[in-house]
Motif scaffolding. Structure first.
Motif, mmCIF file in Angstrom:
data_model
loop_
_atom_site.group_PDB
_atom_site.id
_atom_site.type_symbol
_atom_site.label_atom_id
_atom_site.label_comp_id
_atom_site.label_asym_id
_atom_site.label_seq_id
_atom_site.Cartn_x
_atom_site.Cartn_y
_atom_site.Cartn_z
ATOM 1 N N GLN A 1 -17.550 9.327 12.336
ATOM 2 C CA GLN A 1 -17.310 8.338 11.295
ATOM 3 C C GLN A 1 -15.815 8.206 11.011
ATOM 4 O O GLN A 1 -15.056 9.149 11.196
ATOM 5 C CB GLN A 1 -18.066 8.748 10.028
ATOM 6 C CG GLN A 1 -19.574 8.692 10.249
ATOM 7 C CD GLN A 1 -20.355 9.352 9.133
ATOM 8 O OE1 GLN A 1 -19.822 10.181 8.396
ATOM 9 N NE2 GLN A 1 -21.613 8.994 9.018
ATOM 10 N N PRO A 2 -15.408 7.025 10.549
ATOM 11 C CA PRO A 2 -13.970 6.801 10.323
ATOM 12 C C PRO A 2 -13.470 7.473 9.050
ATOM 13 O O PRO A 2 -14.250 7.764 8.142
ATOM 14 C CB PRO A 2 -13.879 5.288 10.187
ATOM 15 C CG PRO A 2 -15.218 4.869 9.699
ATOM 16 C CD PRO A 2 -16.214 5.827 10.277
ATOM 17 N N ILE A 3 -12.181 7.698 9.005
ATOM 18 C CA ILE A 3 -11.534 8.216 7.794
ATOM 19 C C ILE A 3 -10.333 7.339 7.449
ATOM 20 O O ILE A 3 -9.788 6.652 8.316
ATOM 21 C CB ILE A 3 -11.047 9.679 7.973
ATOM 22 C CG1 ILE A 3 -10.050 9.783 9.143
ATOM 23 C CG2 ILE A 3 -12.222 10.621 8.200
ATOM 24 C CD1 ILE A 3 -9.388 11.155 9.291
ATOM 25 N N LEU A 4 -9.978 7.355 6.186
ATOM 26 C CA LEU A 4 -8.712 6.755 5.770
ATOM 27 C C LEU A 4 -7.761 7.931 5.580
ATOM 28 O O LEU A 4 -7.779 8.608 4.568
ATOM 29 C CB LEU A 4 -8.897 5.958 4.472
ATOM 30 C CG LEU A 4 -7.752 5.035 4.082
ATOM 31 C CD1 LEU A 4 -7.457 4.011 5.163
ATOM 32 C CD2 LEU A 4 -8.065 4.312 2.783
ATOM 33 N N LEU B 1 0.857 -1.181 0.000
ATOM 34 C CA LEU B 1 0.000 0.000 0.000
ATOM 35 C C LEU B 1 0.894 1.231 0.000
ATOM 36 O O LEU B 1 1.814 1.328 0.817
ATOM 37 C CB LEU B 1 -0.907 -0.019 1.223
ATOM 38 C CG LEU B 1 -1.977 -1.112 1.128
ATOM 39 C CD1 LEU B 1 -2.426 -1.577 2.493
ATOM 40 C CD2 LEU B 1 -3.155 -0.610 0.309
ATOM 41 N N VAL B 2 0.654 2.129 -0.926
ATOM 42 C CA VAL B 2 1.562 3.258 -1.108
ATOM 43 C C VAL B 2 0.804 4.584 -1.040
ATOM 44 O O VAL B 2 -0.371 4.633 -0.688
ATOM 45 C CB VAL B 2 2.349 3.116 -2.429
ATOM 46 C CG1 VAL B 2 3.217 1.859 -2.395
ATOM 47 C CG2 VAL B 2 1.398 3.081 -3.623
ATOM 48 N N LEU C 1 -13.575 17.375 4.286
ATOM 49 C CA LEU C 1 -14.422 16.179 4.306
ATOM 50 C C LEU C 1 -14.120 15.323 5.521
ATOM 51 O O LEU C 1 -15.023 14.834 6.203
ATOM 52 C CB LEU C 1 -14.203 15.357 3.033
ATOM 53 C CG LEU C 1 -14.918 14.012 3.034
ATOM 54 C CD1 LEU C 1 -16.415 14.189 2.818
ATOM 55 C CD2 LEU C 1 -14.350 13.086 1.988
ATOM 56 N N TYR D 1 -6.266 3.953 8.782
ATOM 57 C CA TYR D 1 -7.689 4.004 9.079
ATOM 58 C C TYR D 1 -7.855 4.549 10.488
ATOM 59 O O TYR D 1 -7.291 4.004 11.434
ATOM 60 C CB TYR D 1 -8.239 2.590 8.995
ATOM 61 C CG TYR D 1 -9.728 2.456 9.097
ATOM 62 C CD1 TYR D 1 -10.540 2.645 7.984
ATOM 63 C CD2 TYR D 1 -10.331 2.098 10.297
ATOM 64 C CE1 TYR D 1 -11.901 2.500 8.066
ATOM 65 C CE2 TYR D 1 -11.706 1.951 10.382
ATOM 66 C CZ TYR D 1 -12.484 2.142 9.261
ATOM 67 O OH TYR D 1 -13.847 1.983 9.344
ATOM 68 N N VAL E 1 -9.995 17.666 1.079
ATOM 69 C CA VAL E 1 -10.055 16.349 1.728
ATOM 70 C C VAL E 1 -10.069 16.537 3.253
ATOM 71 O O VAL E 1 -10.792 15.843 3.975
ATOM 72 C CB VAL E 1 -8.875 15.467 1.283
ATOM 73 C CG1 VAL E 1 -8.907 14.122 1.999
ATOM 74 C CG2 VAL E 1 -8.892 15.270 -0.232
ATOM 75 N N ARG F 1 -16.473 14.075 8.609
ATOM 76 C CA ARG F 1 -16.631 12.672 8.997
ATOM 77 C C ARG F 1 -16.354 12.489 10.489
ATOM 78 O O ARG F 1 -17.108 11.821 11.199
ATOM 79 C CB ARG F 1 -15.659 11.807 8.209
ATOM 80 C CG ARG F 1 -15.887 11.798 6.715
ATOM 81 C CD ARG F 1 -16.889 10.785 6.306
ATOM 82 N NE ARG F 1 -16.396 9.431 6.521
ATOM 83 C CZ ARG F 1 -17.161 8.358 6.420
ATOM 84 N NH1 ARG F 1 -18.432 8.472 6.132
ATOM 85 N NH2 ARG F 1 -16.656 7.160 6.633
ATOM 86 N N TYR G 1 -4.199 19.209 0.559
ATOM 87 C CA TYR G 1 -5.545 18.823 0.136
ATOM 88 C C TYR G 1 -6.541 19.345 1.166
ATOM 89 O O TYR G 1 -7.071 18.591 1.993
ATOM 90 C CB TYR G 1 -5.656 17.317 0.005
ATOM 91 C CG TYR G 1 -4.892 16.746 -1.163
ATOM 92 C CD1 TYR G 1 -5.170 17.159 -2.471
ATOM 93 C CD2 TYR G 1 -3.915 15.789 -0.979
ATOM 94 C CE1 TYR G 1 -4.479 16.628 -3.549
ATOM 95 C CE2 TYR G 1 -3.216 15.253 -2.056
ATOM 96 C CZ TYR G 1 -3.511 15.681 -3.330
ATOM 97 O OH TYR G 1 -2.828 15.147 -4.392
ATOM 98 N N PRO H 1 -4.509 10.168 5.102
ATOM 99 C CA PRO H 1 -3.176 10.098 4.490
ATOM 100 C C PRO H 1 -2.116 10.248 5.576
ATOM 101 O O PRO H 1 -2.403 10.702 6.675
ATOM 102 C CB PRO H 1 -3.167 11.281 3.527
ATOM 103 C CG PRO H 1 -4.221 12.217 4.027
ATOM 104 C CD PRO H 1 -5.255 11.365 4.701
ATOM 105 N N VAL I 1 3.185 8.269 2.648
ATOM 106 C CA VAL I 1 3.209 6.808 2.726
ATOM 107 C C VAL I 1 1.798 6.250 2.883
ATOM 108 O O VAL I 1 0.808 6.966 2.726
ATOM 109 C CB VAL I 1 4.133 6.338 3.869
ATOM 110 C CG1 VAL I 1 5.578 6.783 3.617
ATOM 111 C CG2 VAL I 1 3.658 6.879 5.216
ATOM 112 N N ARG I 2 1.728 4.964 3.151
ATOM 113 C CA ARG I 2 0.462 4.243 3.289
ATOM 114 C C ARG I 2 -0.493 4.947 4.245
ATOM 115 O O ARG I 2 -0.144 5.258 5.377
ATOM 116 C CB ARG I 2 0.825 2.853 3.828
ATOM 117 C CG ARG I 2 -0.325 2.010 4.268
ATOM 118 C CD ARG I 2 0.208 0.647 4.691
ATOM 119 N NE ARG I 2 -0.847 -0.205 5.175
ATOM 120 C CZ ARG I 2 -0.680 -1.513 5.394
ATOM 121 N NH1 ARG I 2 0.500 -2.064 5.177
ATOM 122 N NH2 ARG I 2 -1.681 -2.238 5.828
ATOM 123 N N PRO I 3 -1.721 5.188 3.844
ATOM 124 C CA PRO I 3 -2.680 5.857 4.734
ATOM 125 C C PRO I 3 -3.091 4.964 5.898
ATOM 126 O O PRO I 3 -2.851 3.751 5.875
ATOM 127 C CB PRO I 3 -3.876 6.139 3.828
ATOM 128 C CG PRO I 3 -3.741 5.252 2.651
ATOM 129 C CD PRO I 3 -2.304 4.860 2.527
#
Lengths: 331, 331
Positions: B79-82, A93-94, B70, B98, B67, B74, B64, B84, B94-96
């Motif tokens: 509510q959850p976010i993914l 995952l990047v 938003l 949760y 984003v 959330r 961003y 960055p 790198v990998r976001p």
């Protein structure tokens, strides 16, 4: 005033042909009008973690389905998303990427129809359903060529995934507006079927299909193409059969009939779609071309508002996603 | 029934003390009740790209912000976010990750109050405003110790960022409910001020502060702590001054007065907050401790609903973010 994007969902098991279908659609619609989203990007775990945990990428628990729901809602309303990115070449995952939806959004993946919230945001839903022996041939070809596996590893992986396929992937077929099945003609070995593959399109009356009843009037006039009433489970459907052996003339005639429903749209070059990659060689398939054209018809029709929607789509109750809006349906 | 999370925004320039304030709050509230989000994670470009483009991380175009808006919405709704992830040690995206919001969400960063949409989702907004010479000392200490820069590089970077600081960071001060300024006493050189730093808290009547008027009744009874009416621009405010030289007894008394507004909540260990790191050594500051306690007061008060909100917060018009909901305000 900007229109909202039209969203096409293409769901099917691994190596069911999702990318092949999609690439022709991108050519038909034009790359500058299409945003392509792959739901594999929503994996919770990378390849190493999946192996450690003992979960397959097909399992809902292996994917951020809630984030996918939210992102579908955003795309439906023409809003941008910061999309996670799964790198298939390394299995990691990047860095996520910012995606602003264009006129058409093609969402392609394993679990795209797995919740009611997701399903309500698609304008057209397609499920790809090749027979398992054909999918096995396709998967071995691709994973050996592109992901560095041996055929034995691919077979082992498919066996490991079978119970999840049965539990989570195949039930999504029920939610499709169109089920696409490519299959080899009788007496042709599946490994060699390639350009001879027939297509069977199950057209559910959940979206308004173009009038193809000319095909029913006198079957002898259009050999290689048939339209028949059938049942899918208990529900009546149209089944459009296109043989791999259809003559170019009859294929062209069917394409023209589909196309005449969209008289306002600029003509499209017939040689730009229907192609697929076979061992790094491009080949053409008329059943594939007609399938792509029919999907394009649905997307353009929705976008241009050429016809009214004869079937009202159910407007969902308050979405868990935003606690707020039901999607904008029809126009 | 689950309550929505309470969101605290802490905004300030680079090295203004955001992380130091936050770490005491996490101790006061308990790590299992706090979600910490840093808006640096919403950088559009990594360090290398910023250098190539010639943009600083402080510029709105480098982030961003849509984003972020938003995601704040959330989090506001639980509510959850993914989210960055920007890795400060390598300067890469790198990998976001949760993130499921806990009872309290602390959102800390450079541009957290830069749009009306963002601002409407905070329950308490704090701006950190140290004098520039003090911030310079702090930034050199941190960036040399943790990010491998030389003092000269840090000064050059600060100079490069100055115009963006003036244009985009400092104007956010106007939107804070509380402005926190640590500053050295007269005649103490800024490099050595450390534990002697005074705190000046500008308390805007945009949120209901605890009644501290006992401090006004007889100033001589509480040396080292003062509450005065003042003007901030043209608007009336309370200004709470806590000297670094305040006696432990008088600091404790103020803490008790704040605390008595929250009688139902379990007692908190006074030695667990007010600490800060100075050249890898932990030190204590009573002005810092009281600042953290006051912020905790506001968060717990909002969460427990001990008092009604005397000031109605403006309910924004339809948000660009979801086209839908105004935030849930008050209770």
């Amino acid at each position: 005033m900007r229109k909202r994007p039209i969203i096409l969902g293409i769901v099917g098991d691994s190596a069911a042909g999702k990318t092949t279908i999609t690439s022709g659609l991108v050519k038909l619609l034009g790359p500058d009008r299409v945003t392509h989203v792959c739901t594999d990007d929503y994996h919770k775990y990378d390849r190493r973690e999946r192996a450690e945990i003992g979960i397959t990428a097909l399992h809902p628990d292996c994917n951020y389905l809630d984030v996918m729901e939210l992102h579908l809602e955003r795309l439906h309303y023409g809003q941008p998303i910061l999309k996670p990115v799964y790198d298939h070449s390394t299995g990691t995952l990047v860095r996520p990427e910012y995606v602003q939806p264009k006129e058409f959004v093609i969402v392609e993946g394993l679990l795209g129809f797995s919740s009611p919230i997701m399903r309500q945001f698609y304008d057209v839903k397609v499920y790809l359903n090749p027979p398992e022996d054909l999918r096995t041939v396709w998967k071995i070809k691709r994973d050996v060529a592109k992901r560095g596996y041996t055929p034995e590893q691919v077979l082992a992986e498919m066996e490991k995934r079978e119970s999840d396929s049965a539990a989570f992937i195949r039930p999504q077929r029920d939610h499709a507006d169109i089920v696409v099945q490519f299959y080899p003609p009788a007496n042709v070995p599946v490994e060699e079927a390639g350009p001879t593959l027939n297509a069977r399109l199950t057209l559910r009356p959940t979206i308004p299909h173009p009038d193809l009843t000319y095909l029913c009037e006198d079957g002898s006039k259009s050999p290689g193409v048939r339209l028949e009433l059938g049942r899918d489970g208990s529900r009546p459907v149209d089944i459009l059969e296109i043989d791999g052996s259809v003559s170019p003339e009859n294929a062209r005639r069917l394409e023209d009939v589909i196309w005449q429903h969209l008289p306002d749209l600029s003509p499209i070059q017939g040689d730009q779609f229907g192609d697929y990659l076979d061992r790094s060689e491009m080949r053409h398939s008329d059943p594939l071309a007609i399938t792509q054209l029919l999907l394009t018809y649905h997307l353009l029709r929705q976008y241009s508002g050429v016809a009214d929607l004869p079937f009202a789509r159910p407007v969902a109750a308050l979405s868990r996603v935003s606690q707020t809006a039901a999607p904008v349906v029809g126009r």
